[in-house]
Design a protein around this motif. Structure first.
Motif, mmCIF file in Angstrom:
data_model
loop_
_atom_site.group_PDB
_atom_site.id
_atom_site.type_symbol
_atom_site.label_atom_id
_atom_site.label_comp_id
_atom_site.label_asym_id
_atom_site.label_seq_id
_atom_site.Cartn_x
_atom_site.Cartn_y
_atom_site.Cartn_z
ATOM 1 N N SER A 126 0.838 -1.389 0.005
ATOM 2 C CA SER A 126 -0.235 -0.020 -0.022
ATOM 3 C C SER A 126 0.936 1.209 0.084
ATOM 4 C CB SER A 126 -1.033 -0.099 1.122
ATOM 5 O OG SER A 126 -0.134 -0.079 2.266
ATOM 6 N N ASN A 127 1.941 1.023 0.817
ATOM 7 C CA ASN A 127 2.743 2.346 0.812
ATOM 8 C C ASN A 127 3.421 2.424 -1.013
ATOM 9 O OD1 ASN A 127 4.658 4.325 1.426
ATOM 10 N ND2 ASN A 127 6.271 2.935 2.288
ATOM 11 N N THR A 128 3.776 1.568 -1.410
ATOM 12 C CA THR A 128 4.111 1.583 -2.723
ATOM 13 C C THR A 128 3.190 2.393 -3.773
ATOM 14 O OG1 THR A 128 5.762 -0.225 -2.387
ATOM 15 C CG2 THR A 128 5.360 0.411 -4.753
ATOM 16 N N ASP A 129 1.997 1.912 -3.630
ATOM 17 C CA ASP A 129 0.869 2.169 -4.426
ATOM 18 C C ASP A 129 0.719 3.980 -4.284
ATOM 19 O OD1 ASP A 129 0.358 -0.175 -5.134
ATOM 20 O OD2 ASP A 129 -1.224 -0.813 -3.945
ATOM 21 N N ALA A 130 0.975 4.345 -2.906
ATOM 22 C CA ALA A 130 0.469 5.635 -2.570
ATOM 23 C C ALA A 130 1.717 6.518 -3.103
ATOM 24 C CB ALA A 130 0.630 5.843 -1.021
ATOM 25 N N LYS A 131 3.045 5.909 -3.225
ATOM 26 C CA LYS A 131 4.257 6.408 -3.979
ATOM 27 C C LYS A 131 3.746 6.599 -5.425
ATOM 28 C CE LYS A 131 9.104 6.414 -4.485
ATOM 29 N NZ LYS A 131 10.379 5.563 -4.247
ATOM 30 N N GLU A 132 3.374 5.718 -5.960
ATOM 31 C CA GLU A 132 2.853 5.751 -7.588
ATOM 32 C C GLU A 132 2.021 6.806 -7.798
ATOM 33 O OE1 GLU A 132 2.030 2.022 -8.633
ATOM 34 O OE2 GLU A 132 4.129 1.156 -8.523
ATOM 35 N N GLN A 133 0.930 6.890 -6.938
ATOM 36 C CA GLN A 133 -0.119 7.977 -7.178
ATOM 37 C C GLN A 133 0.468 9.250 -6.892
ATOM 38 O OE1 GLN A 133 -2.962 6.401 -4.468
ATOM 39 N NE2 GLN A 133 -3.884 4.925 -5.638
ATOM 40 N N ALA A 134 1.239 9.742 -5.958
ATOM 41 C CA ALA A 134 2.036 10.880 -5.545
ATOM 42 C C ALA A 134 2.751 11.130 -6.869
ATOM 43 C CB ALA A 134 2.856 10.761 -4.450
ATOM 44 N N THR A 135 3.598 10.374 -7.373
ATOM 45 C CA THR A 135 4.510 10.459 -8.749
ATOM 46 C C THR A 135 3.540 11.096 -9.609
ATOM 47 O OG1 THR A 135 6.010 9.000 -7.799
ATOM 48 C CG2 THR A 135 6.261 9.557 -10.124
ATOM 49 N N GLN A 136 2.516 10.268 -9.821
ATOM 50 C CA GLN A 136 1.692 10.688 -11.012
ATOM 51 C C GLN A 136 0.953 12.085 -10.838
ATOM 52 O OE1 GLN A 136 -1.329 7.710 -10.996
ATOM 53 N NE2 GLN A 136 0.032 6.171 -12.326
ATOM 54 N N ALA A 137 0.745 12.396 -9.351
ATOM 55 C CA ALA A 137 -0.209 13.660 -9.320
ATOM 56 C C ALA A 137 1.037 14.715 -9.556
ATOM 57 C CB ALA A 137 -0.333 13.542 -7.769
ATOM 58 N N LEU A 138 2.219 14.651 -9.051
ATOM 59 C CA LEU A 138 3.433 15.356 -9.412
ATOM 60 C C LEU A 138 3.561 15.716 -10.748
ATOM 61 C CD1 LEU A 138 5.836 17.293 -8.453
ATOM 62 C CD2 LEU A 138 7.269 15.123 -8.142
ATOM 63 N N GLY A 139 3.357 14.613 -11.521
ATOM 64 C CA GLY A 139 3.601 14.843 -13.298
ATOM 65 C C GLY A 139 2.506 15.654 -13.747
ATOM 66 N N ALA A 140 1.203 15.511 -13.226
ATOM 67 C CA ALA A 140 0.012 16.315 -13.792
ATOM 68 C C ALA A 140 0.313 17.560 -13.162
ATOM 69 C CB ALA A 140 -1.402 15.543 -13.196
ATOM 70 N N ALA A 141 0.574 18.107 -11.969
ATOM 71 C CA ALA A 141 0.697 19.144 -11.403
ATOM 72 C C ALA A 141 1.799 20.036 -12.395
ATOM 73 C CB ALA A 141 1.136 19.350 -10.153
ATOM 74 N N THR A 142 3.037 19.348 -12.543
ATOM 75 C CA THR A 142 4.093 20.052 -13.498
ATOM 76 C C THR A 142 3.751 20.262 -14.867
ATOM 77 O OG1 THR A 142 5.694 18.628 -12.273
ATOM 78 C CG2 THR A 142 6.311 19.554 -14.246
ATOM 79 N N ALA A 143 2.769 19.427 -15.596
ATOM 80 C CA ALA A 143 2.457 19.727 -16.854
ATOM 81 C C ALA A 143 1.401 20.587 -16.734
ATOM 82 C CB ALA A 143 1.533 18.261 -17.268
ATOM 83 N N ALA A 144 0.491 20.880 -15.604
ATOM 84 C CA ALA A 144 -0.339 22.049 -15.617
ATOM 85 C C ALA A 144 0.433 23.364 -15.600
ATOM 86 C CB ALA A 144 -1.298 21.817 -14.299
ATOM 87 N N GLY A 145 1.472 23.391 -14.514
ATOM 88 C CA GLY A 145 2.174 24.387 -14.295
ATOM 89 C C GLY A 145 3.044 24.984 -15.746
ATOM 90 N N ASN A 146 3.292 24.036 -16.487
ATOM 91 C CA ASN A 146 3.906 24.279 -17.773
ATOM 92 C C ASN A 146 3.038 24.639 -18.666
ATOM 93 O OD1 ASN A 146 6.524 23.329 -17.023
ATOM 94 N ND2 ASN A 146 6.114 21.262 -17.930
ATOM 95 N N LYS A 147 1.880 24.302 -18.797
ATOM 96 C CA LYS A 147 0.960 25.122 -19.609
ATOM 97 C C LYS A 147 0.550 26.295 -19.091
ATOM 98 C CE LYS A 147 -3.623 23.836 -21.735
ATOM 99 N NZ LYS A 147 -4.624 22.931 -21.672
ATOM 100 N N ALA A 148 0.241 26.667 -18.004
ATOM 101 C CA ALA A 148 0.088 27.993 -17.359
ATOM 102 C C ALA A 148 1.273 28.877 -17.475
ATOM 103 C CB ALA A 148 -0.117 27.782 -15.824
ATOM 104 N N ASN A 149 2.318 28.258 -17.687
ATOM 105 C CA ASN A 149 3.601 29.196 -17.968
ATOM 106 C C ASN A 149 3.549 29.609 -19.552
ATOM 107 O OD1 ASN A 149 4.544 29.614 -15.555
ATOM 108 N ND2 ASN A 149 5.827 27.823 -15.538
ATOM 109 N N GLN A 150 3.153 28.633 -20.287
ATOM 110 C CA GLN A 150 2.977 28.937 -21.666
ATOM 111 C C GLN A 150 1.884 29.928 -21.953
ATOM 112 O OE1 GLN A 150 2.196 25.175 -23.515
ATOM 113 N NE2 GLN A 150 4.561 24.581 -23.319
#
Length: 73
Positions: free
Chosen positions: A28-52
């Protein structure tokens, strides 16, 4: 999380129950880490789009101000 009950006697069944508890805990700890990594990727993509979008707006404003557009408030 389904925990296995462990009796005070240390035998094969109790050892296996302890092992299963740790496997479930760390899975369950590994699953949470994977979900956090995916959320970080989505947030980074949103930040890049906002900067553009901000860069595009800055270009438009720069074009308007260099062409002598009058601004009235």
């Amino acid at each position: 999380m389904a925990r296995k009950e462990i009796s005070p006697w240390w035998d094969r069944e109790n050892r296996n129950s302890v092992n299963e508890n740790f496997i479930e805990l760390y899975t369950s700890n590994t699953d949470a880490k994977e979900q956090a990594t995916q959320a970080l990727g989505a947030a980074t993509a949103a930040g890049n789009k906002a900067n553009q979008a901000l860069d595009g707006l800055a270009d438009i404003l720069a074009t308007l101000t260099t062409e002598g557009a009058a601004w009235e408030v």
